[in-house]
Every structure is written in C-alpha cells, then in structure tokens.
Scaffold this motif. Sequence first.
Motif, PDB file in Angstrom:
ATOM      1  N   GLY A   1      45.586  34.601  34.229  1.00  0.00           N
ATOM      2  CA  GLY A   1      45.272  34.822  33.007  1.00  0.00           C
ATOM      3  C   GLY A   1      46.247  34.042  32.415  1.00  0.00           C
ATOM      4  O   GLY A   1      46.562  33.613  31.541  1.00  0.00           O
TER       5      GLY A   1
ATOM      6  N   GLN B   1      47.859  33.772  25.117  1.00  0.00           N
ATOM      7  CA  GLN B   1      46.185  33.709  25.092  1.00  0.00           C
ATOM      8  C   GLN B   1      45.096  34.436  24.502  1.00  0.00           C
ATOM      9  O   GLN B   1      44.480  34.840  23.764  1.00  0.00           O
ATOM     10  N   ASN B   2      46.262  35.695  24.539  1.00  0.00           N
ATOM     11  CA  ASN B   2      45.752  36.761  23.724  1.00  0.00           C
ATOM     12  C   ASN B   2      46.109  37.346  22.203  1.00  0.00           C
ATOM     13  O   ASN B   2      46.433  36.083  21.809  1.00  0.00           O
TER      14      ASN B   2
ATOM     15  N   ARG C   1      36.949  24.092  37.350  1.00  0.00           N
ATOM     16  CA  ARG C   1      37.613  24.283  38.693  1.00  0.00           C
ATOM     17  C   ARG C   1      35.505  24.287  39.164  1.00  0.00           C
ATOM     18  O   ARG C   1      35.731  24.920  39.055  1.00  0.00           O
TER      19      ARG C   1
ATOM     20  N   SER D   1      42.256  38.093  37.413  1.00  0.00           N
ATOM     21  CA  SER D   1      42.722  37.293  39.109  1.00  0.00           C
ATOM     22  C   SER D   1      43.154  38.330  40.084  1.00  0.00           C
ATOM     23  O   SER D   1      42.845  38.841  41.199  1.00  0.00           O
TER      24      SER D   1
ATOM     25  N   SER E   1      34.071  39.555  42.764  1.00  0.00           N
ATOM     26  CA  SER E   1      35.111  39.080  43.574  1.00  0.00           C
ATOM     27  C   SER E   1      36.474  40.480  43.519  1.00  0.00           C
ATOM     28  O   SER E   1      36.535  40.779  41.792  1.00  0.00           O
TER      29      SER E   1
ATOM     30  N   ILE F   1      37.869  33.927  43.484  1.00  0.00           N
ATOM     31  CA  ILE F   1      36.750  32.827  43.880  1.00  0.00           C
ATOM     32  C   ILE F   1      37.571  31.364  43.192  1.00  0.00           C
ATOM     33  O   ILE F   1      38.825  32.160  41.757  1.00  0.00           O
TER      34      ILE F   1
ATOM     35  N   THR G   1      39.837  35.091  31.001  1.00  0.00           N
ATOM     36  CA  THR G   1      38.438  35.528  31.726  1.00  0.00           C
ATOM     37  C   THR G   1      38.035  35.601  30.066  1.00  0.00           C
ATOM     38  O   THR G   1      36.927  34.380  30.299  1.00  0.00           O
TER      39      THR G   1
ATOM     40  N   GLU H   1      37.471  32.011  28.846  1.00  0.00           N
ATOM     41  CA  GLU H   1      36.059  30.993  29.564  1.00  0.00           C
ATOM     42  C   GLU H   1      34.828  31.148  29.761  1.00  0.00           C
ATOM     43  O   GLU H   1      33.706  30.658  30.133  1.00  0.00           O
TER      44      GLU H   1
ATOM     45  N   HIS I   1      45.857  45.255  24.451  1.00  0.00           N
ATOM     46  CA  HIS I   1      45.722  44.322  24.106  1.00  0.00           C
ATOM     47  C   HIS I   1      44.278  44.153  24.709  1.00  0.00           C
ATOM     48  O   HIS I   1      43.051  43.039  23.590  1.00  0.00           O
ATOM     49  N   GLN I   2      43.113  44.232  25.800  1.00  0.00           N
ATOM     50  CA  GLN I   2      42.670  43.772  26.287  1.00  0.00           C
ATOM     51  C   GLN I   2      41.368  44.253  25.795  1.00  0.00           C
ATOM     52  O   GLN I   2      39.615  43.260  25.683  1.00  0.00           O
TER      53      GLN I   2
HETATM   54  C1  LIG Z   1      46.224  43.164  34.205  1.00  0.00           C
HETATM   55  C2  LIG Z   1      47.047  42.231  33.977  1.00  0.00           C
HETATM   56  O1  LIG Z   1      47.776  41.394  33.422  1.00  0.00           O
HETATM   57  N1  LIG Z   1      46.288  41.460  33.127  1.00  0.00           N
HETATM   58  C3  LIG Z   1      46.108  40.250  32.556  1.00  0.00           C
HETATM   59  C4  LIG Z   1      46.592  39.351  32.639  1.00  0.00           C
HETATM   60  O2  LIG Z   1      45.000  38.726  33.562  1.00  0.00           O
HETATM   61  P1  LIG Z   1      44.618  39.198  34.016  1.00  0.00           P
HETATM   62  O3  LIG Z   1      45.206  37.646  35.241  1.00  0.00           O
HETATM   63  O4  LIG Z   1      43.970  39.856  34.908  1.00  0.00           O
HETATM   64  O5  LIG Z   1      43.103  38.143  33.860  1.00  0.00           O
HETATM   65  P2  LIG Z   1      42.284  37.328  32.750  1.00  0.00           P
HETATM   66  O6  LIG Z   1      41.454  37.726  32.714  1.00  0.00           O
HETATM   67  O7  LIG Z   1      43.026  36.931  31.581  1.00  0.00           O
HETATM   68  O8  LIG Z   1      42.426  35.724  34.002  1.00  0.00           O
HETATM   69  C5  LIG Z   1      42.792  36.012  35.219  1.00  0.00           C
HETATM   70  C6  LIG Z   1      42.670  34.096  35.874  1.00  0.00           C
HETATM   71  O9  LIG Z   1      41.953  34.932  37.174  1.00  0.00           O
HETATM   72  C7  LIG Z   1      40.816  33.425  37.223  1.00  0.00           C
HETATM   73  N2  LIG Z   1      40.356  34.230  38.444  1.00  0.00           N
HETATM   74  C8  LIG Z   1      39.548  35.466  38.730  1.00  0.00           C
HETATM   75  C9  LIG Z   1      38.807  35.777  39.388  1.00  0.00           C
HETATM   76  C10 LIG Z   1      38.849  35.046  40.669  1.00  0.00           C
HETATM   77  O10 LIG Z   1      38.034  35.683  41.878  1.00  0.00           O
HETATM   78  N3  LIG Z   1      38.879  33.828  40.810  1.00  0.00           N
HETATM   79  C11 LIG Z   1      39.631  33.304  39.970  1.00  0.00           C
HETATM   80  O11 LIG Z   1      39.692  32.239  39.608  1.00  0.00           O
HETATM   81  C12 LIG Z   1      39.751  33.788  36.483  1.00  0.00           C
HETATM   82  O12 LIG Z   1      39.354  32.709  35.505  1.00  0.00           O
HETATM   83  C13 LIG Z   1      40.967  33.511  34.969  1.00  0.00           C
HETATM   84  O13 LIG Z   1      41.409  32.092  34.734  1.00  0.00           O
HETATM   85  O14 LIG Z   1      46.868  37.871  31.864  1.00  0.00           O
HETATM   86  C14 LIG Z   1      45.825  37.590  30.740  1.00  0.00           C
HETATM   87  C15 LIG Z   1      46.423  36.784  29.927  1.00  0.00           C
HETATM   88  O15 LIG Z   1      47.433  36.307  29.305  1.00  0.00           O
HETATM   89  C16 LIG Z   1      45.863  39.174  29.933  1.00  0.00           C
HETATM   90  O16 LIG Z   1      44.960  39.049  29.044  1.00  0.00           O
HETATM   91  C17 LIG Z   1      44.897  40.347  31.201  1.00  0.00           C
HETATM   92  O17 LIG Z   1      45.255  41.505  30.695  1.00  0.00           O
END
Ligand SMILES: CC(=O)N[C@H]1[C@@H](OP(=O)(O)OP(=O)(O)OC[C@H]2O[C@@H](n3ccc(=O)[nH]c3=O)[C@H](O)[C@@H]2O)O[C@H](CO)[C@@H](O)[C@@H]1O
Length: 334
Positions: A13, A124-125, A167, A185, A210, A229, A250, A253, A273-274
Amino acid sequence: MIKIAVAGGVTGGHLYPALAVLKELEKLAPIDVLYFTVSGKLEEKVLKDYNYKTVSLKIQGLKRPIYSIENIKRLFKIFNANNLVLRELKKFKPNIVFVTGGYVSYPVGIAAKKLKIPLFIQEQNVIPGLANIKLSSFAKKVFVSFEESKKYFQRDVVVTGNPILIRHKENLNFEKKTVLIVGGSGGSEFLNSLACKLSNKLKDYHFILSSGKKEVPCKSENLTILDYIENMSDYYKAVSCAITRGGATTVSELIFFDTPSIIIPWEGSTEAHQIENAKQIEKLGLGYVIREKDANIVEIINKIIELSNRERKLSTKENPAILIAKEIKNEVLK
Ligand SMILES: CC(=O)N[C@H]1[C@@H](OP(=O)(O)OP(=O)(O)OC[C@H]2O[C@@H](n3ccc(=O)[nH]c3=O)[C@H](O)[C@@H]2O)O[C@H](CO)[C@@H](O)[C@@H]1O
C-alpha cells in the motif's frame, strides 16, 4: 539528473504508489534513486527488479496503544536508524526526498529536515498515517489521494489522487464469471476463509484468491489460489468483480480500473482508516462496503451476482503519478 531519496514500504500500500511516481519521473528526466527499505519487508524483494540504490533499515513500527515498554525499544531502533539515514543522505546528496508514509518514512523525513533537503510527502489513505502527519509540518509539499483528507492536515495539501503502478504482463480473458479476492499485500485469513465459502456455494463462478501465503482452509476446482499476484492491473481489468480489504492503494486501484467491488475493511486498522477508504467505493457507486460483523454469505452472493452482471467499462483517467512526478521535476529542475 534528478537525485531522489525515497522511503515508503513495509506493505504494498505504501510501496507501489512510490514506484508509480518514480516510473513517471523517469519519463521526464534521468533519475538516480536511493531507496530506504525495511529489512526483510516486501520492498526488498520487489526492488530487486529495479536499478535503484538501496539502504536497508532494521526498524519496526510502533505498536498501538502507543504508550508501552515495547515501543520504547522500537523508538530506540528508529533513533539509531536516524544516524544511518543521515550518513547515507549526506553521501548521496539528493536534490529532493520523497516519502509515501509508513514508519520507514519518519527517520528519512526527519533527516531531510536536518539537512535542509526539500521533502515531498504522498498520503494514500483518507485518514492520514502518523508518520506523514508529523512530517507534514515541515514538508515542502503534501499530496493526498482524497478530498476528505484535507481536514486532517494543518496546512495546504494538494489533492492528486493515489499514484497507480500499472503492472501489465498478460491479457487475461476468463470464460466464466470471475471474482478476484485480495486481502491487501499481506493477505487476510478472513477473506481466505470467505473465498472457501463462496466457491463452495457459487459453483458456476470462478474465484481467484491472492492468499498472502496465509492459510486457506479448503481446495476447490473453481478456486485458484495464488500466493501473490505480481500483475494486479491485468486482473483488475479482466475480472467480473472483486472482494477486497479497504487498504487505500487497493481501493484506488479498483477505482482507477473501474472494477465493481465489495470491500470488507480490516477492522483492526488504525483509527479504522480502512472503513473511511472503503466508503470511496460506495461514494462512486462502484460497489459496496460490508463490515465483518455483517458479512452474511447470502448477501455477499447476491451482491456478487449483481456486480458481475454490470457491464464493465474502463474510463480513461489520468494517473496521479504523472502529476506528482511533474511537481518533483519542477521543484528540482527549476
Ligand atoms: C495491514 C496494513 O497495514 N494495511 C495498510 C497497508 O496496506 P496493504 O499493503 O495491506 O494494502 P493496500 O490494499 O493499500 O495495497 C496493497 C497493494 O498490494 C498490491 N498487491 C496485493 C496483493 C497481491 O497479490 N499483489 C499485489 O500486487 C495491490 O495491488 C496494492 O497495490 O497500507 C495501506 C496504504 O497506506 C493502508 O490503507 C492499509 O490499511
């Protein structure tokens, strides 16, 4: 040449928006990047594919509630990291420091202040993270993803939207209606188990999960389980709908790719915040927010059927990464 020091990671994120901006910046001018990473975290794996210099910091984020003995130890490590960051910045001599939040951003932002290097911040948030709020008081520019974030900053901020790292690897085309399930992620046990229940009930649908390498308590023909992914953009475009957590990147996106979606925010997120991020999906009519306690399987199935019968349209939007890259270039090459 733009010499830029960057921090933002631990989770995807924070990481991917930073990489999105660097990708656009590279199109505007030659760049030399020094990326501060956290030892063992996602960015160290992802950055292997990039030609950036890296410095690994051995630090951990603060636990909530903030006042605890464990946090004193963690603060000590952050203060130690400050010295390393200072040394590395003095050596690298960047024109600008760019951070996208998370605890790794804090020592880097503080060092930028000490060395009088202009600091740009991206959040981001909807509800900003602690590091970005603290750093914002002396940052040269603050970019936020949503209008609603403005009220949390006691200064001017620029609303750009959240940078999207495209990507693309393959053109996906699914025969059956397909639902993408992603728990951020790091994956989510709650969504992994939901994927099992849904794939068991909706046999004529295909589910792609995922899992974040977290346990998935089932196997099923119509459930494809992937650890992670890499090419999320291809999936966002091709699936009928998605079920995700409410991580800001996410959510952004999903909005960027117009993916109909159901968001089940992670209830443990700081200041919930989510939930605020997730509301953006409902605001745009792109889908629904369901709280964990209300996650009734029949209701979710009804929503999947409704969303996956919507005609998918991909409207063209400007990537916020372009706006931020231009601002960085203008600051450095004035
Ligand atoms: C658990 C935690 O602390 N979560 C925080 C973390 O995000 P966290 O990384 O969990 O989540 P986000 O949903 O914001 O972003 C996930 C990112 O990982 C990528 N992705 C995910 C799965 C996968 O298989 N492949 C892949 O590439 C997504 O495309 C995206 O770019 O930072 C975010 C942005 O500051 C916050 O809003 C979330 O609350």
